[in-house]
Scaffold this active site. Structure first.
Site, short mmCIF file in Angstrom:
data_model
loop_
_atom_site.label_atom_id
_atom_site.label_comp_id
_atom_site.label_asym_id
_atom_site.label_seq_id
_atom_site.Cartn_x
_atom_site.Cartn_y
_atom_site.Cartn_z
N HIS A 6 -21.75 -24.47 3.54
CA HIS A 6 -21.82 -23.29 4.41
C HIS A 6 -22.26 -22.08 3.60
O HIS A 6 -21.77 -21.85 2.49
CB HIS A 6 -20.46 -23.03 5.07
N LYS B 8 -17.81 -41.06 -21.47
CA LYS B 8 -18.14 -42.30 -22.17
C LYS B 8 -19.51 -42.80 -21.74
O LYS B 8 -19.85 -42.71 -20.56
CB LYS B 8 -17.09 -43.37 -21.85
N THR C 40 -20.23 -32.09 -9.74
CA THR C 40 -21.01 -30.91 -9.39
C THR C 40 -22.43 -30.95 -9.95
O THR C 40 -23.25 -30.12 -9.59
CB THR C 40 -20.32 -29.63 -9.90
N LYS C 41 -22.70 -31.90 -10.85
CA LYS C 41 -24.04 -31.99 -11.43
C LYS C 41 -24.40 -33.47 -11.63
O LYS C 41 -23.53 -34.35 -11.54
CB LYS C 41 -24.13 -31.23 -12.74
#
Length: 202
Positions: free
Chosen positions: A128, A198, A180-181
């Site tokens: 949003h 790892k 988030t990435k």
């Protein structure tokens, strides 16, 4: 039965006519409930693609209007109490993939083959808009960034995959991680926000 090419032509025509799109959107989507109207849900098996041997449990909430694509590959399963939503972007799921109990998938999302999502996972390409503080958040609309989950990925329970993320092949996402990435191929990530902890293959 309409061919895939005919269906794509209809979708493109709708995108090119905002007035027609608004009318059809009102006819198809219950604006209060933000889901397809009951008579559209009855017709869903006619316009969704469900591969041979695939299964969607009866309790799954399929918010899949016909103007977006929903594709489920061969021998893939969407388990009980999931929500699949392609109202703002296509959702495609490959072959031999399992979407676990209570997962939410909001398009545009592309999930590969031989992927396992555990329980309670959220995969969302939708956000949003909120930057304009002179307007309410619900007046500012939404934005989308496609999510891609490559083949042979395992995602642990209650993980969250946020808009714009690509998860590489044979990656593992730990339970409870917030991704988030992008996640590289053959890597294990964990934490909030998720970080690589790892390499699974040097």
């Amino acid at each position: 039965m309409r061919s895939m090419k005919d269906k794509e032509e209809i979708r493109e025509r709708m995108k090119g006519s905002p007035r027609l799109k608004r009318f059809l959107d009102w006819m198809i989507m219950n604006q209060r409930d933000a889901r397809p109207r009951w008579y559209i849900r009855l017709l869903a098996p006619l316009y969704q693609h469900r591969g041979q041997g695939s299964k969607i449990y009866w309790s799954v909430r399929m918010d899949t209007p016909p103007y977006r694509r929903f594709w489920l590959g061969r021998k893939s399963v969407v388990e009980s109490y999931c929500c699949i939503n392609n109202a703002v972007g296509d959702v495609t799921i490959g072959d031999h993939t399992r979407i676990g109990i209570h997962c939410t998938v909001i398009g545009p999302v592309c999930i590969g083959s031989n992927v396992n999502l555990a329980q309670g996972i959220t995969v969302t390409a939708l956000n949003h808009n909120f930057e304009d503080t002179t307007k309410r958040i619900d007046e500012q609309g939404i934005s989308t960034k496609p999510v891609v989950i490559d083949d042979d990925v395992w995602i642990g329970a209650n993980a969250v995959i946020l808009p714009g993320v690509t998860i590489g092949q044979h990656a593992v996402i730990a339970a409870g991680a917030v991704v988030t990435k992008d996640v590289p191929d053959y890597s294990l990530v964990a934490g909030v926000p998720a970080k690589e902890i790892k390499k699974l293959r040097e």
